[in-house]
Design an enzyme around this catalytic site. Structure first.
Site, PDB file in Angstrom:
ATOM      1  N   SER A  17      41.826   1.873-124.716  1.00 13.27           N
ATOM      2  CA  SER A  17      41.861   2.447-123.359  1.00 13.27           C
ATOM      3  C   SER A  17      41.400   1.441-122.306  1.00 13.27           C
ATOM      4  O   SER A  17      40.385   0.767-122.471  1.00 13.27           O
ATOM      5  CB  SER A  17      40.960   3.680-123.288  1.00 13.27           C
ATOM      6  N   LYS A  18      42.157   1.384-121.216  1.00  9.86           N
ATOM      7  CA  LYS A  18      41.789   0.509-120.099  1.00  9.86           C
ATOM      8  C   LYS A  18      40.987   1.277-119.050  1.00  9.86           C
ATOM      9  O   LYS A  18      40.571   0.721-118.049  1.00  9.86           O
ATOM     10  CB  LYS A  18      43.054  -0.072-119.462  1.00  9.86           C
ATOM     11  N   SER A  19      40.760   2.572-119.293  1.00  9.26           N
ATOM     12  CA  SER A  19      40.070   3.394-118.289  1.00  9.26           C
ATOM     13  C   SER A  19      38.651   2.907-117.981  1.00  9.26           C
ATOM     14  O   SER A  19      38.265   2.902-116.804  1.00  9.26           O
ATOM     15  CB  SER A  19      40.043   4.857-118.738  1.00  9.26           C
ATOM     16  N   LYS A  68      45.305  15.919-124.529  1.00 11.17           N
ATOM     17  CA  LYS A  68      45.658  16.425-123.192  1.00 11.17           C
ATOM     18  C   LYS A  68      46.063  17.895-123.199  1.00 11.17           C
ATOM     19  O   LYS A  68      45.754  18.618-122.260  1.00 11.17           O
ATOM     20  CB  LYS A  68      46.790  15.578-122.592  1.00 11.17           C
ATOM     21  N   ASP A 104      48.680  12.457-113.663  1.00  7.98           N
ATOM     22  CA  ASP A 104      49.737  11.533-114.106  1.00  7.98           C
ATOM     23  C   ASP A 104      50.958  11.593-113.177  1.00  7.98           C
ATOM     24  O   ASP A 104      51.532  10.557-112.818  1.00  7.98           O
ATOM     25  CB  ASP A 104      50.189  11.873-115.538  1.00  7.98           C
ATOM     26  N   GLY A 130      57.731  14.103-124.347  1.00 14.82           N
ATOM     27  CA  GLY A 130      56.382  14.318-124.852  1.00 14.82           C
ATOM     28  C   GLY A 130      55.436  14.747-123.738  1.00 14.82           C
ATOM     29  O   GLY A 130      55.861  15.184-122.654  1.00 14.82           O
ATOM     30  N   ALA A 132      53.618  13.062-121.720  1.00 11.76           N
ATOM     31  CA  ALA A 132      53.704  12.335-120.447  1.00 11.76           C
ATOM     32  C   ALA A 132      54.793  12.929-119.564  1.00 11.76           C
ATOM     33  O   ALA A 132      54.610  13.085-118.350  1.00 11.76           O
ATOM     34  CB  ALA A 132      53.971  10.853-120.708  1.00 11.76           C
ATOM     35  N   ARG A 157      62.729  19.922-128.238  1.00 12.11           N
ATOM     36  CA  ARG A 157      61.481  19.676-127.493  1.00 12.11           C
ATOM     37  C   ARG A 157      61.785  19.522-125.991  1.00 12.11           C
ATOM     38  O   ARG A 157      61.051  20.020-125.137  1.00 12.11           O
ATOM     39  CB  ARG A 157      60.819  18.410-128.043  1.00 12.11           C
ATOM     40  N   GLY A 243      54.649   0.597-116.410  1.00 15.45           N
ATOM     41  CA  GLY A 243      53.836   1.734-116.007  1.00 15.45           C
ATOM     42  C   GLY A 243      52.403   1.381-115.625  1.00 15.45           C
ATOM     43  O   GLY A 243      51.553   2.282-115.538  1.00 15.45           O
TER      44      GLY A 243
END
Ligand code: NAP
Length: 279
Positions: A17-19, A68, A104, A130, A132, A157, A243
């Site tokens: 994670s870059k958070s 999520k 998002d 999915g 996202a 889906r 992104g």
């Protein structure tokens, strides 16, 4: 001196994670002291971990794969965006529990605007269905697009996702043979690549005729996972973007919800960009 503001990102895995880097950079810019933790949290531990972090006084949390959707049931309330998406990427401390939000979609739309990609009356082809995609469709519809066709390896889906939004502009599309045109009044203006297949150094099967000449390919992935679709787009003369902007912008919106401050994104965006190009 007061204690640092407790924040965290939860996921499984979480090491990538870059958070933490992004939010620490935001805090530095705003002159705030934060303690932003990256917590490995399997789905089975989610409820307990959310309770513990609330009891510890955490002001806000981010959630990533695979939490999520699961986190929805542990929120005391949901923003309209989270409700529509059926998933949350941001939790904000409330008086009696967590409020769930999803930034998002707004992050993606902000990035389109920043890059000068017009969404008004645009025709979008989204590959993937999915979490996202569920998170961004509401914001794309609100941005005034004319149509969103969702094409996924697993058609069912995509169908379930589109039906849930109940908007005539959003519809699932079956995978046509690669040499066939799409049956929907071609061409599309923007192709959003929202599968995770780039992480295996592949790209989805695409026909360049599905996108108009000078169309844009927006890939939700960045770094090595972005390379296969970028090569395909460049070969066919399409504008292509990764992104990374969405990533930083959704974080900016979460940070704003927690602290009331809207940090500038450019310094951390440039830092991450440099990191990606030097790997
Ligand atoms: P997800 O819920 O796991 O969905 C994965 C999607 O990829 C599904 O549509 C799946 O199709 C498709 N897929 C997987 N392998 C495939 C293959 N071999 N061929 C064709 N399709 C395949 O993941 P997500 O949360 O939606 O995330 C999707 C991607 O966006 C990830 O790479 C993630 O890192 C990225 N992302 C970026 C940001 C950002 O801020 N830039 C935010 C969120 C996500 P099936 O339904 O058929 O399995």
């Amino acid at each position: 001196m007061s204690d640092p503001i407790l924040l965290a990102v939860l996921g499984d895995p979480i090491g990538h994670s870059k958070s933490p880097l992004i939010h620490q950079a935001f805090a530095n810019t705003c002159g705030l002291s934060i303690d932003y933790q990256a917590i490995h949290c399997p789905k089975a531990d989610l409820e307990k971990t959310l309770k513990e972090l609330y009891a510890a006084g955490a002001l806000g949390l981010n959630l990533t794969v695979p939490l999520k959707e699961a986190a929805i049931s542990f929120c005391e309330s949901l923003s309209p965006q989270a409700q529509r998406a059926g998933s949350v990427n941001t939790l904000i401390r409330g008086d009696r529990g967590w409020t769930g939000d999803n930034t998002d979609g707004a992050g993606l739309v902000d990035d389109f605007r920043a890059k000068g990609i017009n969404l008004d009356q645009a025709r979008l082809l989204v590959i993937g269905a999915g979490g996202a995609v569920a998170g961004v469709c509401g914001a794309l519809l609100d941005a005034g697009v004319a149509r969103i066709a969702v094409m996924n390896r697993t058609y069912e889906r995509a169908k379930v996702l589109c039906d849930r939004f109940n908007d005539a502009r959003l519809m699932a599309m079956s995978n046509p043979p690669l040499d066939s045109p799409l049956d929907s009044g071609l061409p599309f203006d923007v192709l959003i690549q929202a599968t995770s297949v780039g992480h295996s150094q592949q790209r989805p099967h695409l026909n360049p005729d599905w996108l108009r000449a000078e169309g844009t390919v927006y890939d939700l992935n960045y770094g090595p996972a972005h390379v296969p679709i970028a090569q395909w787009a460049e070969t066919h003369g399409f504008r292509v973007t990764d992104g990374l902007g969405m990533l930083v912008r959704q974080a900016q919106l979460a940070f704003h919800q927690w602290t009331g401050k809207l940090p500038e994104i450019e310094p951390v965006y440039e830092r991450l960009r440099k990191g990606l190009t030097s790997t």
